[in-house]
Design a protein around this motif. Structure first.
Motif, PDB file in Angstrom:
ATOM      1  N   ARG A 101       0.948  -1.230   0.086  1.00 11.51           N
ATOM      2  CA  ARG A 101       0.165   0.024  -0.163  1.00 11.51           C
ATOM      3  C   ARG A 101       0.860   1.468  -0.042  1.00 11.51           C
ATOM      4  NH1 ARG A 101      -2.995  -3.146   3.654  1.00 11.51           N
ATOM      5  NH2 ARG A 101      -2.182  -1.911   5.250  1.00 11.51           N
ATOM      6  N   VAL A 102       2.032   1.407   0.625  1.00 14.35           N
ATOM      7  CA  VAL A 102       2.717   2.469   0.814  1.00 14.35           C
ATOM      8  C   VAL A 102       3.506   2.350  -0.171  1.00 14.35           C
ATOM      9  CG1 VAL A 102       4.713   3.401   2.005  1.00 14.35           C
ATOM     10  CG2 VAL A 102       3.134   2.415   3.466  1.00 14.35           C
ATOM     11  N   ILE A 103       4.151   1.553  -1.222  1.00 10.04           N
ATOM     12  CA  ILE A 103       4.669   1.606  -2.392  1.00 10.04           C
ATOM     13  C   ILE A 103       3.567   2.343  -3.336  1.00 10.04           C
ATOM     14  CG2 ILE A 103       5.484   0.433  -4.314  1.00 10.04           C
ATOM     15  CD1 ILE A 103       6.964  -1.378  -2.107  1.00 10.04           C
ATOM     16  N   ALA A 104       2.412   1.691  -3.456  1.00 13.62           N
ATOM     17  CA  ALA A 104       1.630   2.386  -4.345  1.00 13.62           C
ATOM     18  C   ALA A 104       1.122   3.610  -4.187  1.00 13.62           C
ATOM     19  CB  ALA A 104       0.346   1.246  -4.368  1.00 13.62           C
ATOM     20  N   LEU A 105       1.009   4.123  -2.757  1.00 10.13           N
ATOM     21  CA  LEU A 105       0.273   5.375  -2.582  1.00 10.13           C
ATOM     22  C   LEU A 105       1.541   6.479  -2.655  1.00 10.13           C
ATOM     23  CD1 LEU A 105      -1.912   4.679   0.340  1.00 10.13           C
ATOM     24  CD2 LEU A 105      -2.553   5.264  -1.629  1.00 10.13           C
ATOM     25  N   SER A 106       2.605   6.031  -2.621  1.00 13.74           N
ATOM     26  CA  SER A 106       3.885   6.875  -2.552  1.00 13.74           C
ATOM     27  C   SER A 106       4.540   7.074  -3.939  1.00 13.74           C
ATOM     28  CB  SER A 106       4.959   6.645  -1.551  1.00 13.74           C
ATOM     29  OG  SER A 106       5.672   5.513  -1.853  1.00 13.74           O
ATOM     30  N   GLY A 107       4.059   6.488  -4.990  1.00 13.30           N
ATOM     31  CA  GLY A 107       4.576   6.446  -6.259  1.00 13.30           C
ATOM     32  C   GLY A 107       4.753   8.015  -6.781  1.00 13.30           C
ATOM     33  N   ALA A 108       3.765   8.556  -6.499  1.00 10.10           N
ATOM     34  CA  ALA A 108       3.623  10.078  -7.229  1.00 10.10           C
ATOM     35  C   ALA A 108       4.313  11.083  -6.132  1.00 10.10           C
ATOM     36  CB  ALA A 108       2.296  10.286  -7.377  1.00 10.10           C
ATOM     37  N   VAL A 109       4.828  10.550  -5.059  1.00  5.76           N
ATOM     38  CA  VAL A 109       5.293  11.511  -4.018  1.00  5.76           C
ATOM     39  C   VAL A 109       6.816  11.386  -4.058  1.00  5.76           C
ATOM     40  CG1 VAL A 109       5.267  12.262  -1.784  1.00  5.76           C
ATOM     41  CG2 VAL A 109       3.100  11.653  -2.892  1.00  5.76           C
ATOM     42  N   THR A 110       7.785  12.378  -3.946  1.00  7.21           N
ATOM     43  CA  THR A 110       9.170  12.198  -3.456  1.00  7.21           C
ATOM     44  C   THR A 110       9.233  12.462  -2.258  1.00  7.21           C
ATOM     45  OG1 THR A 110       9.507  13.145  -5.850  1.00  7.21           O
ATOM     46  CG2 THR A 110      11.390  12.962  -4.537  1.00  7.21           C
ATOM     47  N   GLU A 143      13.100   5.590   2.571  1.00  4.08           N
ATOM     48  CA  GLU A 143      13.763   5.006   3.513  1.00  4.08           C
ATOM     49  C   GLU A 143      13.107   3.777   4.142  1.00  4.08           C
ATOM     50  OE1 GLU A 143      17.123   3.923   5.833  1.00  4.08           O
ATOM     51  OE2 GLU A 143      16.995   4.685   3.856  1.00  4.08           O
ATOM     52  N   ARG A 144      11.846   4.156   4.621  1.00  2.00           N
ATOM     53  CA  ARG A 144      11.161   3.313   5.458  1.00  2.00           C
ATOM     54  C   ARG A 144      10.834   2.051   4.547  1.00  2.00           C
ATOM     55  NH1 ARG A 144       9.787   4.993  10.396  1.00  2.00           N
ATOM     56  NH2 ARG A 144       9.911   6.952  10.870  1.00  2.00           N
ATOM     57  N   VAL A 145      10.365   2.339   3.344  1.00  2.79           N
ATOM     58  CA  VAL A 145      10.105   1.209   2.275  1.00  2.79           C
ATOM     59  C   VAL A 145      11.359   0.312   2.213  1.00  2.79           C
ATOM     60  CG1 VAL A 145       9.432   0.611   0.004  1.00  2.79           C
ATOM     61  CG2 VAL A 145       8.418   2.278   1.018  1.00  2.79           C
ATOM     62  N   ARG A 146      12.568   0.947   2.082  1.00  2.37           N
ATOM     63  CA  ARG A 146      13.871   0.148   1.923  1.00  2.37           C
ATOM     64  C   ARG A 146      14.100  -0.704   3.169  1.00  2.37           C
ATOM     65  NH1 ARG A 146      18.462   0.250   3.835  1.00  2.37           N
ATOM     66  NH2 ARG A 146      18.435   1.913   4.918  1.00  2.37           N
ATOM     67  N   VAL A 147      13.783  -0.055   4.337  1.00  4.04           N
ATOM     68  CA  VAL A 147      14.132  -0.874   5.497  1.00  4.04           C
ATOM     69  C   VAL A 147      13.350  -2.216   5.597  1.00  4.04           C
ATOM     70  CG1 VAL A 147      14.035  -0.727   8.101  1.00  4.04           C
ATOM     71  CG2 VAL A 147      14.986   0.993   6.815  1.00  4.04           C
ATOM     72  N   VAL A 148      11.827  -1.872   5.424  1.00  2.00           N
ATOM     73  CA  VAL A 148      10.968  -2.789   5.519  1.00  2.00           C
ATOM     74  C   VAL A 148      11.238  -3.900   4.576  1.00  2.00           C
ATOM     75  CG1 VAL A 148       8.883  -2.171   4.319  1.00  2.00           C
ATOM     76  CG2 VAL A 148       8.562  -3.401   6.483  1.00  2.00           C
ATOM     77  N   ALA A 150       5.618 -11.748  -3.559  1.00  2.00           N
ATOM     78  CA  ALA A 150       5.215 -10.731  -4.306  1.00  2.00           C
ATOM     79  C   ALA A 150       5.487  -9.394  -4.401  1.00  2.00           C
ATOM     80  CB  ALA A 150       3.645 -11.139  -4.441  1.00  2.00           C
ATOM     81  N   VAL A 151       5.407  -8.956  -2.890  1.00  2.00           N
ATOM     82  CA  VAL A 151       5.737  -7.603  -2.809  1.00  2.00           C
ATOM     83  C   VAL A 151       7.451  -7.452  -3.144  1.00  2.00           C
ATOM     84  CG1 VAL A 151       6.111  -6.036  -1.072  1.00  2.00           C
ATOM     85  CG2 VAL A 151       4.135  -7.204  -0.909  1.00  2.00           C
ATOM     86  N   LEU A 152       8.171  -8.408  -2.584  1.00  2.00           N
ATOM     87  CA  LEU A 152       9.793  -8.023  -2.955  1.00  2.00           C
ATOM     88  C   LEU A 152      10.023  -8.149  -4.460  1.00  2.00           C
ATOM     89  CD1 LEU A 152      11.012 -10.542  -0.401  1.00  2.00           C
ATOM     90  CD2 LEU A 152      11.087  -7.804  -0.242  1.00  2.00           C
ATOM     91  N   ASP A 153       9.127  -9.110  -5.345  1.00  2.00           N
ATOM     92  CA  ASP A 153       9.292  -9.070  -6.653  1.00  2.00           C
ATOM     93  C   ASP A 153       8.976  -7.762  -7.276  1.00  2.00           C
ATOM     94  OD1 ASP A 153      10.619 -11.366  -6.261  1.00  2.00           O
ATOM     95  OD2 ASP A 153       8.983 -12.573  -7.168  1.00  2.00           O
ATOM     96  N   GLY A 154       7.939  -7.275  -6.891  1.00  2.00           N
ATOM     97  CA  GLY A 154       7.022  -6.030  -7.267  1.00  2.00           C
ATOM     98  C   GLY A 154       7.885  -4.927  -7.046  1.00  2.00           C
ATOM     99  N   ALA A 155       8.631  -4.697  -6.085  1.00  2.00           N
ATOM    100  CA  ALA A 155       9.625  -3.800  -5.699  1.00  2.00           C
ATOM    101  C   ALA A 155      10.940  -3.738  -6.304  1.00  2.00           C
ATOM    102  CB  ALA A 155       9.688  -3.466  -4.137  1.00  2.00           C
TER     103      ALA A 155
END
Length: 70
Positions: free
Chosen positions: A29-38, A44-49, A64-69
Motif C-alpha cells: 500500500r505504501v509503495i502504491a500510494l507513494s509512487g507520485a510523491v518524492t 527509506e522506510r520502504v527500503r528498511v521494511v 510478491a511484494v519483494l518481486d514487485g519492488a
C-alpha cells in the motif's frame, strides 16, 4: 483513528514482530500510494521494511511484494 506517527512506526515494526504478511500488505500500500510523491523518509522506510522482509521471502505474499519492488 491511528495517528500517523504510530502508523509509521507500525510499518517497520510489523516486519520485526513476525507479522510478515501484514508488513507485506502495508508495504504494498505504501509503495502504491507513494509512487507520485518524492519523499526521502518514505523511501527509506520502504527500503528498511523490504530488507527485513527478505527473511520471509518464502511466503507468497511477501515474495510478491519483494518481486514487485525490484
Amino acid at each position: 483513528m491511528v495517528p500517523p506517527s504510530a502508523r509509521r512506526r507500525g510499518f517497520v515494526a510489523l516486519a520485526d514482530a513476525n507479522e510478515p504478511e501484514e508488513a507485506a500488505a502495508t508495504a504494498e500500500r505504501v509503495i502504491a500510494l507513494s509512487g507520485a510523491v518524492t519523499s526521502d523518509r518514505t523511501a527509506e522506510r520502504v527500503r528498511v521494511v523490504l530488507e527485513r522482509l527478505e527473511d520471509y521471502g518464502d511466503i507468497p505474499e511477501v515474495r510478491a511484494v519483494l518481486d514487485g519492488a525490484a
